[in-house]
Design an enzyme around this catalytic site. Structure first.
Site, PDB file in Angstrom:
ATOM      1  N   PHE A 112     -33.077  26.819  27.409  1.00 11.60           N
ATOM      2  CA  PHE A 112     -34.209  26.964  26.497  1.00 11.60           C
ATOM      3  C   PHE A 112     -34.564  25.661  25.796  1.00 11.60           C
ATOM      4  CE2 PHE A 112     -30.858  27.265  23.366  1.00 11.60           C
ATOM      5  CZ  PHE A 112     -31.441  26.830  22.176  1.00 11.60           C
ATOM      6  N   LYS A 113     -33.634  24.714  25.773  1.00 15.07           N
ATOM      7  CA  LYS A 113     -33.905  23.441  25.102  1.00 15.07           C
ATOM      8  C   LYS A 113     -35.092  22.709  25.742  1.00 15.07           C
ATOM      9  CE  LYS A 113     -30.161  24.106  22.623  1.00 15.07           C
ATOM     10  NZ  LYS A 113     -28.994  23.259  22.573  1.00 15.07           N
ATOM     11  N   ASP A 114     -35.361  22.972  27.026  1.00 16.11           N
ATOM     12  CA  ASP A 114     -36.498  22.328  27.690  1.00 16.11           C
ATOM     13  C   ASP A 114     -37.826  22.695  27.039  1.00 16.11           C
ATOM     14  OD1 ASP A 114     -35.070  20.986  29.768  1.00 16.11           O
ATOM     15  OD2 ASP A 114     -34.932  22.849  30.888  1.00 16.11           O
ATOM     16  N   MET A 117     -37.954  20.180  24.230  1.00 19.98           N
ATOM     17  CA  MET A 117     -37.632  18.791  24.549  1.00 19.98           C
ATOM     18  C   MET A 117     -38.690  18.138  25.427  1.00 19.98           C
ATOM     19  SD  MET A 117     -35.073  17.171  23.247  1.00 19.98           S
ATOM     20  CE  MET A 117     -33.656  18.249  23.135  1.00 19.98           C
ATOM     21  N   THR A 145     -28.563  20.635  25.013  1.00 17.71           N
ATOM     22  CA  THR A 145     -29.481  19.686  24.371  1.00 17.71           C
ATOM     23  C   THR A 145     -29.461  18.348  25.091  1.00 17.71           C
ATOM     24  OG1 THR A 145     -29.367  20.682  22.173  1.00 17.71           O
ATOM     25  CG2 THR A 145     -29.931  18.364  22.268  1.00 17.71           C
TER      26      THR A 145
END
Length: 473
Positions: A112-114, A117, A145
């Site tokens: 989910f960090k994409d 980011m 991350t």
């Protein structure tokens, strides 16, 4: 829109200024001076927008120092089917009536960090180009991350990345994603400790204002407001996918370690999104669950931080938690500083007065916890019942979500990563090797690629010296 620190510095700063800063000069975290309010007419207007259009609308409420046309171009460039595999970007997967997953992990690093980011990388490149400057990003990761940041920043003009991770505490897939990158602007540093040690080093460097300014140090951890802001978007998207009218409420269950993901939900709720509850799901490192049950926030040391099969949540010091407590304290910066600067650093934690803790339910928070046996059972049952494979962190969330279901309120569990990142546990639970997504190239054989990283002690000065050395290359 202007931003202030959670620790009392009332200097108001613009978005573009704090984008490149990370921590405030007084060591606090940035928050907007107030949360924009979204009314029924606005929610109706936003229904049916594409994800990129929705992101532009929400970000525009918080960003007034980037021209609207430029911001719209940045969101359109970021949120595409080519990057995320689906037109909806974050589609819902219905498991049973009133319970669904929001798919957040279809980006290039399968986490989910994409979602934030990829936008942050484009924002950094845009702002640095506008200023004609460079930035050295210093970050800490417990697993996801780091890879999300590195894939977002690789090849970006004017950006170097120095990413700290706990040596030997990520899954083989997570390690390979990061350490196999050979880009000259990417530097991986494996710290002999746990994630909290990595995070402490990043904060120590960021709090050395002279060093930070001389070497242009910025952050991509969720202490960076821009990243958290980008995450607010998928709460609104999930709500629109799950409901037909603005009279309906939903709840979100969020696997939580550093409190950044669920803090974005707090922001969405404060803006007026019809959220019934925000459920914080922890693993064996249950600092946050303990707080929401008791009012006591007790940071654990390295020896008490367990290595688990949901490693991205192996965190015992939740950085973003300070943002929520700031709101809980009526935005009293001095009181917030007394807790997080004084009590946490000197005594290892704090217990809120009863009259303050009594206000927590009014913000919609509840919590629960999960362990390895729970994860195996949840993964197995979900696969056998629904044919859906989930990763270990999402399993923590789903297990806790089922304990908080309410009639008439759809529960949305935020997917954390794809199961391919945690093959060993998925095979243990189901006997099945999880497939790797077909729309992303280079995933087969990833673990066998040459790796490029250095190992370092838990030493802030060592990291500073490394940064200085590579800034001179």
């Amino acid at each position: 829109m202007k931003y202030i620190s959670t620790r009392g510095d009332q200097t108001q700063r613009g978005f573009s200024e704090i984008l490149l800063e990370g921590l405030a000069p007084d060591g606090g975290l940035y928050l907007p001076v107030s949360y924009p309010q979204v009314d029924d007419a606005t929610l109706t207007k936003w229904r049916g927008l594409s994800y990129a259009e929705l992101a532009f609308e929400i970000l525009s409420l918080y960003i007034d120092d980037i021209p609207a046309a430029d911001l719209k171009a940045l969101t359109a460039k970021t949120y595409t089917k080519a990057v995320y595999g689906f037109d909806e970007i974050t589609p819902l997967k219905h498991l049973e009536p009133g319970l669904c997953l929001e798919a957040l992990s279809n980006g290039p690093t399968l986490a989910f960090k994409d979602m934030a980011m990829q936008l942050l990388g484009n924002l950094f490149e845009y702002e640095l180009g506008r200023r004609g400057e460079q930035l050295n990003i210093l970050g800490a990761t417990s697993g996801d991350t780091g890879s999300a940041a590195e894939y977002a920043m690789r090849g970006k003009k004017g950006v170097r990345v120095f990413m700290l991770s706990p040596h030997g505490r990520m899954s083989p897939f997570q390690q390979a994603q990061m350490f196999s990158l050979q880009d000259p602007n990417i530097h991986n540093i494996a710290v002999e400790g746990v994630f909290d040690d990595c995070q402490d080093i990043v904060k120590a460097v960021s709090n050395d204002l002279a060093f930070k300014r001389q070497y242009k140090i910025g952050t991509v951890n969720s202490i960076n407001w821009a990243r958290l802001l980008a995450q607010v978007v998928y709460y609104f998207a999930g709500y629109f996918y799950a409901t037909k009218s603005n009279t309906e409420k939903v709840s979100f269950t969020v696997p939580s370690g550093n409190f950044g993901n669920v803090c974005a939900g707090h922001v969405a709720r404060m803006m007026g999104l019809p959220v019934d509850q925000l459920i914080v799901a922890t693993n064996e490192n249950n600092v946050l669950d303990e707080f929401f049950r008791t009012g006591t926030y007790r940071v654990r040391g390295s020896a008490e931080t367990y290595e688990t099969s949901s490693p991205s949540m192996d965190i015992s010091k939740a950085s973003n938690f300070e943002r929520f407590v700031f709101d809980l304290l009526g935005r009293d910066g001095a009181a917030c500083k007394a807790l997080f600067k004084d009590a946490v650093e000197k005594e290892g934690g704090f217990t809120l007065p009863a009259e303050v803790f009594a206000k927590v339910p009014g913000y919609g928070f509840a919590s629960g916890t999960s362990n390895h046996a729970n994860r195996l059972t949840t993964i197995r049952d979900t696969f056998e019942k629904d044919g859906t494979l989930i990763d270990t962190h999402t399993a923590d969330g789903l297990k806790v979500a089922k304990e908080h279901l309410k009639p008439g309120v759809t529960m949305i569990v935020l997917e954390t990563a794809l199961p391919a990142k945690f093959e060993e546990t998925i095979i243990e639970a189901t006997g099945q090797r999880p497939a790797r997504p077909h729309w992303i190239q280079g995933l087969e054989g990833l673990e066998d690629l040459p790796k490029r990283f250095v190992v370092c002690p838990k030493d802030t000065q060592w990291v500073k010296d490394y940064v200085v050395q590579h800034c001179q290359d």
